[in-house]
Design a protein around this motif. Structure first.
Motif, PDB file in Angstrom:
ATOM      1  N   GLU A   2       0.838  -1.211   0.000  1.00 52.17           N
ATOM      2  CA  GLU A   2       0.000   0.000   0.000  1.00 52.17           C
ATOM      3  C   GLU A   2       0.871   1.259   0.000  1.00 52.17           C
ATOM      4  O   GLU A   2       0.523   2.259  -0.621  1.00 52.17           O
ATOM      5  N   ALA A   3       2.012   1.206   0.699  1.00 55.83           N
ATOM      6  CA  ALA A   3       2.922   2.361   0.721  1.00 55.83           C
ATOM      7  C   ALA A   3       3.465   2.634  -0.685  1.00 55.83           C
ATOM      8  O   ALA A   3       3.609   3.795  -1.082  1.00 55.83           O
ATOM      9  N   ASP A   4       3.752   1.576  -1.433  1.00 57.69           N
ATOM     10  CA  ASP A   4       4.214   1.744  -2.817  1.00 57.69           C
ATOM     11  C   ASP A   4       3.126   2.399  -3.664  1.00 57.69           C
ATOM     12  O   ASP A   4       3.408   3.284  -4.482  1.00 57.69           O
ATOM     13  N   VAL A   5       1.892   1.964  -3.475  1.00 57.62           N
ATOM     14  CA  VAL A   5       0.768   2.545  -4.209  1.00 57.62           C
ATOM     15  C   VAL A   5       0.638   4.027  -3.857  1.00 57.62           C
ATOM     16  O   VAL A   5       0.444   4.870  -4.735  1.00 57.62           O
ATOM     17  N   SER A   6       0.791   4.355  -2.589  1.00 57.31           N
ATOM     18  CA  SER A   6       0.710   5.764  -2.164  1.00 57.31           C
ATOM     19  C   SER A   6       1.786   6.604  -2.841  1.00 57.31           C
ATOM     20  O   SER A   6       1.524   7.733  -3.276  1.00 57.31           O
ATOM     21  N   ARG A   7       3.000   6.067  -2.961  1.00 56.07           N
ATOM     22  CA  ARG A   7       4.087   6.784  -3.647  1.00 56.07           C
ATOM     23  C   ARG A   7       3.717   7.015  -5.108  1.00 56.07           C
ATOM     24  O   ARG A   7       3.938   8.102  -5.652  1.00 56.07           O
ATOM     25  N   LEU A   8       3.172   5.996  -5.744  1.00 52.67           N
ATOM     26  CA  LEU A   8       2.777   6.136  -7.148  1.00 52.67           C
ATOM     27  C   LEU A   8       1.675   7.174  -7.315  1.00 52.67           C
ATOM     28  O   LEU A   8       1.659   7.916  -8.303  1.00 52.67           O
ATOM     29  N   LEU A   9       0.778   7.259  -6.354  1.00 48.32           N
ATOM     30  CA  LEU A   9      -0.284   8.268  -6.434  1.00 48.32           C
ATOM     31  C   LEU A   9       0.283   9.678  -6.288  1.00 48.32           C
ATOM     32  O   LEU A   9      -0.198  10.614  -6.931  1.00 48.32           O
ATOM     33  N   VAL A  10       1.311   9.839  -5.465  1.00 44.28           N
ATOM     34  CA  VAL A  10       1.973  11.144  -5.354  1.00 44.28           C
ATOM     35  C   VAL A  10       2.588  11.507  -6.708  1.00 44.28           C
ATOM     36  O   VAL A  10       2.433  12.630  -7.196  1.00 44.28           O
ATOM     37  N   ILE A  11       3.263  10.542  -7.318  1.00 49.50           N
ATOM     38  CA  ILE A  11       3.888  10.769  -8.616  1.00 49.50           C
ATOM     39  C   ILE A  11       2.822  11.138  -9.652  1.00 49.50           C
ATOM     40  O   ILE A  11       3.000  12.079 -10.429  1.00 49.50           O
ATOM     41  N   ARG A  12       1.731  10.391  -9.645  1.00 51.02           N
ATOM     42  CA  ARG A  12       0.653  10.663 -10.605  1.00 51.02           C
ATOM     43  C   ARG A  12       0.104  12.075 -10.433  1.00 51.02           C
ATOM     44  O   ARG A  12      -0.251  12.745 -11.404  1.00 51.02           O
ATOM     45  N   ARG A  13       0.048  12.556  -9.213  1.00 56.82           N
ATOM     46  CA  ARG A  13      -0.438  13.917  -8.962  1.00 56.82           C
ATOM     47  C   ARG A  13       0.557  14.971  -9.424  1.00 56.82           C
ATOM     48  O   ARG A  13       0.177  16.076  -9.822  1.00 56.82           O
TER      49      ARG A  13
END
Length: 135
Positions: free
Chosen positions: A49-60
């Motif tokens: 889930e932490a990896d997914v959160s990092r990817l969401l930051v990148i996507r933003r």
């Protein structure tokens, strides 16, 4: 969460959750922005889930004009602030960089709002023009 991967998400699940392509996620891995937390016995990337959160930051960050290097620096700064063992100087430097990123994001968001307004004005103009019967 997928139970057959020990609570990890496979790259396809991550792509679906983040609305990023497999190719993009792999590219971010190669660049060092987000790396899988584990690998399956077959060598497949597995994410938390932490990896997914990092990817969401990148996507933003992407539509706001941040470069990959800036994204990495921001993620590194977040890691510094989350790490209780970092020095005061490291924390100050990280927080300063986050403030710079916040200002850039705010400026970019304002620019995008202006562009959206122009696009809406054009759409209204074209709708009005096409609503008029042709001779």
């Amino acid at each position: 969460m997928s139970t057959d991967t020990g609570g990890y998400l496979q790259i396809g699940q991550v792509a679906e959750r983040t609305e990023l392509s497999l190719k993009t996620i792999r590219h971010y891995d190669e660049f060092g922005l987000v790396q899988p937390s584990a690998r399956s016995a077959g060598g497949f990337r597995l994410y938390t889930e932490a990896d997914v959160s990092r990817l969401l930051v990148i996507r933003r960050m992407k539509p706001l004009g941040f470069s990959l290097a800036e994204m990495k620096q921001l993620l590194d700064a977040v890691d510094v602030l989350d790490d209780e063992t970092t020095t005061s100087d490291q924390r100050i430097s990280a927080a300063t960089y986050l403030l710079e990123c916040r200002d850039k994001a705010r400026d970019s968001a304002e620019r995008l709002r202006r562009q959206l307004s122009y696009a809406e004005e054009l759409t209204e103009l074209l709708t009005a023009r096409t609503a008029t019967p042709l001779p």
